[in-house]
Design a protein around this motif. Structure first.
Motif, mmCIF file in Angstrom:
data_model
loop_
_atom_site.group_PDB
_atom_site.id
_atom_site.type_symbol
_atom_site.label_atom_id
_atom_site.label_comp_id
_atom_site.label_asym_id
_atom_site.label_seq_id
_atom_site.Cartn_x
_atom_site.Cartn_y
_atom_site.Cartn_z
ATOM 1 N N ARG A 88 0.271 -19.307 -5.051
ATOM 2 C CA ARG A 88 -0.246 -17.943 -5.038
ATOM 3 C C ARG A 88 -1.253 -17.781 -3.911
ATOM 4 N N LEU A 89 -1.173 -16.648 -3.221
ATOM 5 C CA LEU A 89 -2.113 -16.321 -2.152
ATOM 6 C C LEU A 89 -3.025 -15.202 -2.651
ATOM 7 N N ASP A 90 -4.142 -15.589 -3.181
ATOM 8 C CA ASP A 90 -5.098 -14.632 -3.727
ATOM 9 C C ASP A 90 -5.836 -13.930 -2.589
ATOM 10 N N GLU A 91 -5.843 -12.602 -2.605
ATOM 11 C CA GLU A 91 -6.456 -11.834 -1.524
ATOM 12 C C GLU A 91 -7.918 -12.208 -1.300
ATOM 13 N N VAL A 92 -8.658 -12.345 -2.378
ATOM 14 C CA VAL A 92 -10.090 -12.645 -2.265
ATOM 15 C C VAL A 92 -10.295 -14.021 -1.636
ATOM 16 N N SER A 93 -9.536 -15.021 -2.099
ATOM 17 C CA SER A 93 -9.680 -16.382 -1.581
ATOM 18 C C SER A 93 -9.298 -16.461 -0.107
ATOM 19 N N VAL A 94 -8.188 -15.783 0.263
ATOM 20 C CA VAL A 94 -7.748 -15.790 1.655
ATOM 21 C C VAL A 94 -8.781 -15.101 2.538
ATOM 22 N N ALA A 95 -9.326 -13.976 2.065
ATOM 23 C CA ALA A 95 -10.340 -13.248 2.829
ATOM 24 C C ALA A 95 -11.573 -14.122 3.053
ATOM 25 N N GLN A 96 -11.978 -14.850 2.013
ATOM 26 C CA GLN A 96 -13.144 -15.730 2.145
ATOM 27 C C GLN A 96 -12.858 -16.886 3.098
ATOM 28 N N GLN A 97 -11.661 -17.457 2.998
ATOM 29 C CA GLN A 97 -11.298 -18.598 3.843
ATOM 30 C C GLN A 97 -11.331 -18.234 5.325
ATOM 31 N N PHE A 98 -10.848 -17.026 5.655
ATOM 32 C CA PHE A 98 -10.761 -16.619 7.057
ATOM 33 C C PHE A 98 -11.900 -15.690 7.486
ATOM 34 N N ALA A 99 -12.857 -15.476 6.582
ATOM 35 C CA ALA A 99 -14.039 -14.665 6.886
ATOM 36 C C ALA A 99 -13.673 -13.263 7.361
ATOM 37 N N VAL A 100 -12.783 -12.617 6.622
ATOM 38 C CA VAL A 100 -12.392 -11.240 6.924
ATOM 39 C C VAL A 100 -12.455 -10.427 5.634
ATOM 40 N N SER A 101 -12.299 -9.124 5.769
ATOM 41 C CA SER A 101 -12.241 -8.281 4.581
ATOM 42 C C SER A 101 -10.841 -8.367 3.970
ATOM 43 N N ARG A 102 -10.642 -7.743 2.829
ATOM 44 C CA ARG A 102 -9.331 -7.806 2.168
ATOM 45 C C ARG A 102 -8.296 -6.920 2.849
ATOM 46 N N THR A 103 -8.746 -5.958 3.671
ATOM 47 C CA THR A 103 -7.799 -5.046 4.321
ATOM 48 C C THR A 103 -6.831 -5.778 5.258
ATOM 49 N N PRO A 104 -7.306 -6.604 6.214
ATOM 50 C CA PRO A 104 -6.344 -7.338 7.052
ATOM 51 C C PRO A 104 -5.520 -8.347 6.265
ATOM 52 N N VAL A 105 -6.078 -8.853 5.165
ATOM 53 C CA VAL A 105 -5.309 -9.785 4.319
ATOM 54 C C VAL A 105 -4.100 -9.069 3.737
ATOM 55 N N ARG A 106 -4.325 -7.873 3.196
ATOM 56 C CA ARG A 106 -3.207 -7.105 2.621
ATOM 57 C C ARG A 106 -2.146 -6.815 3.679
ATOM 58 N N GLU A 107 -2.580 -6.423 4.890
ATOM 59 C CA GLU A 107 -1.630 -6.108 5.954
ATOM 60 C C GLU A 107 -0.850 -7.349 6.374
ATOM 61 N N ALA A 108 -1.554 -8.476 6.492
ATOM 62 C CA ALA A 108 -0.881 -9.721 6.876
ATOM 63 C C ALA A 108 0.158 -10.130 5.831
ATOM 64 N N LEU A 109 -0.179 -9.987 4.569
ATOM 65 C CA LEU A 109 0.745 -10.369 3.500
ATOM 66 C C LEU A 109 1.971 -9.458 3.480
ATOM 67 N N LYS A 110 1.774 -8.167 3.785
ATOM 68 C CA LYS A 110 2.910 -7.244 3.871
ATOM 69 C C LYS A 110 3.855 -7.668 4.995
ATOM 70 N N GLN A 111 3.280 -8.042 6.148
ATOM 71 C CA GLN A 111 4.101 -8.473 7.280
ATOM 72 C C GLN A 111 4.850 -9.762 6.948
ATOM 73 N N LEU A 112 4.186 -10.679 6.270
ATOM 74 C CA LEU A 112 4.827 -11.942 5.897
ATOM 75 C C LEU A 112 5.931 -11.713 4.868
ATOM 76 N N ALA A 113 5.732 -10.715 3.999
ATOM 77 C CA ALA A 113 6.777 -10.378 3.020
ATOM 78 C C ALA A 113 8.008 -9.826 3.729
ATOM 79 N N ALA A 114 7.787 -9.031 4.785
ATOM 80 C CA ALA A 114 8.909 -8.477 5.552
ATOM 81 C C ALA A 114 9.682 -9.572 6.269
ATOM 82 N N MET A 115 9.043 -10.722 6.483
ATOM 83 C CA MET A 115 9.688 -11.850 7.148
ATOM 84 C C MET A 115 10.220 -12.870 6.146
ATOM 85 N N ASP A 116 10.137 -12.528 4.855
ATOM 86 C CA ASP A 116 10.649 -13.394 3.780
ATOM 87 C C ASP A 116 9.889 -14.704 3.654
#
Length: 230
Positions: free
Chosen positions: A37-65
């Motif tokens: 599982r890729l938890d938005e909060v954990s990923v945001a903390q790991q990469f020191a970003v807000s949850r907004t780019p995390v959500r966008e990145a995950l959407k793009q990765l979903a489009a790539m399967d």
């Protein structure tokens, strides 16, 4: 530099783009296992970003399967499906080859001159080979110019969609010993055919090039630990 909301950080790339690439590489290398599982909060903390780019990145990765977005579970690593990856490359070989053939015979003179410039930039980046991001960017520009030169918007759209799916992974193969110089030689053969307006030769050269890329992916994926043969 923008804040953590996914704004531009360099050369038009956003935080979401960079995050997408980092997660994709971790999936390919086996550092993120299928089903994890890729938890938005954990990923945001790991990469020191807000949850907004995390959500966008995950959407793009979903489009790539590479990621599954599941109700009530959020994002889950899908891993790499060898059959799906093989099908993507099979489609890419055919579409890139057709685009090269059409570009050789249909490309306008102004577009040919631009392609020459883009090829020289890409060739220089490949021969320096120290900056994988520059290699990847100039390589994309070279291929995109050929897609446009084919004069068929449907083929260009299809080529773009396929390259977009594979883009997070394509940087990796340029890190293989000898791959940049091989790619430079393959591009030169494609360019020579387009200069000569020889559609059949351009198609063969591009087909050989993309097949070579496919084999390089297979080598890198094995090194990365996923044991996928190409």
């Amino acid at each position: 530099m923008a804040d953590g909301a996914g704004g531009p950080v360099e050369k038009g790339r956003t935080r979401a783009d960079r995050l997408k690439d980092a997660i994709a590489e971790a999936i390919v290398r086996g550092e993120l296992a299928a089903g994890q599982r890729l938890d938005e909060v954990s990923v945001a903390q790991q990469f020191a970003v807000s949850r907004t780019p995390v959500r966008e990145a995950l959407k793009q990765l979903a489009a790539m399967d590479l990621v599954d977005l599941r109700p009530h579970r959020g994002a889950v690593v899908a891993g790499l499906d060898p059959r799906r990856l093989a099908a993507l490359f099979e489609a890419m070989v055919e579409i890139e080859a057709i685009c090269a053939r059409l570009a050789a015979t249909k490309m306008a003179q102004a577009d040919r001159e631009l392609l020459e410039v883009l090829w020289l930039r890409c060739d220089g980046a490949l021969r320096r080979s120290g900056d994988i991001e520059a290699v990847h960017e100039t390589n994309q520009d070279f291929h995109t110019a050929i897609h446009k030169g084919a004069g068929n918007e449907f083929l260009a759209d299809a080529a773009h969609a396929l390259r977009r799916r594979l883009a997070p992974l394509s940087r990796a193969q340029f890190g293989l010993t000898g791959r940049p110089s091989d790619s430079a030689a393959e591009h030169k053969a494609v360019m020579k055919a387009i200069r000569a307006r020889d559609g059949a030769m351009a198609e063969r050269a591009m087909r050989l090039h993309v097949e070579s890329v496919r084999r390089a992916f297979g080598r890198w994926l094995d090194i990365g630990g996923s044991r996928i043969s190409a």
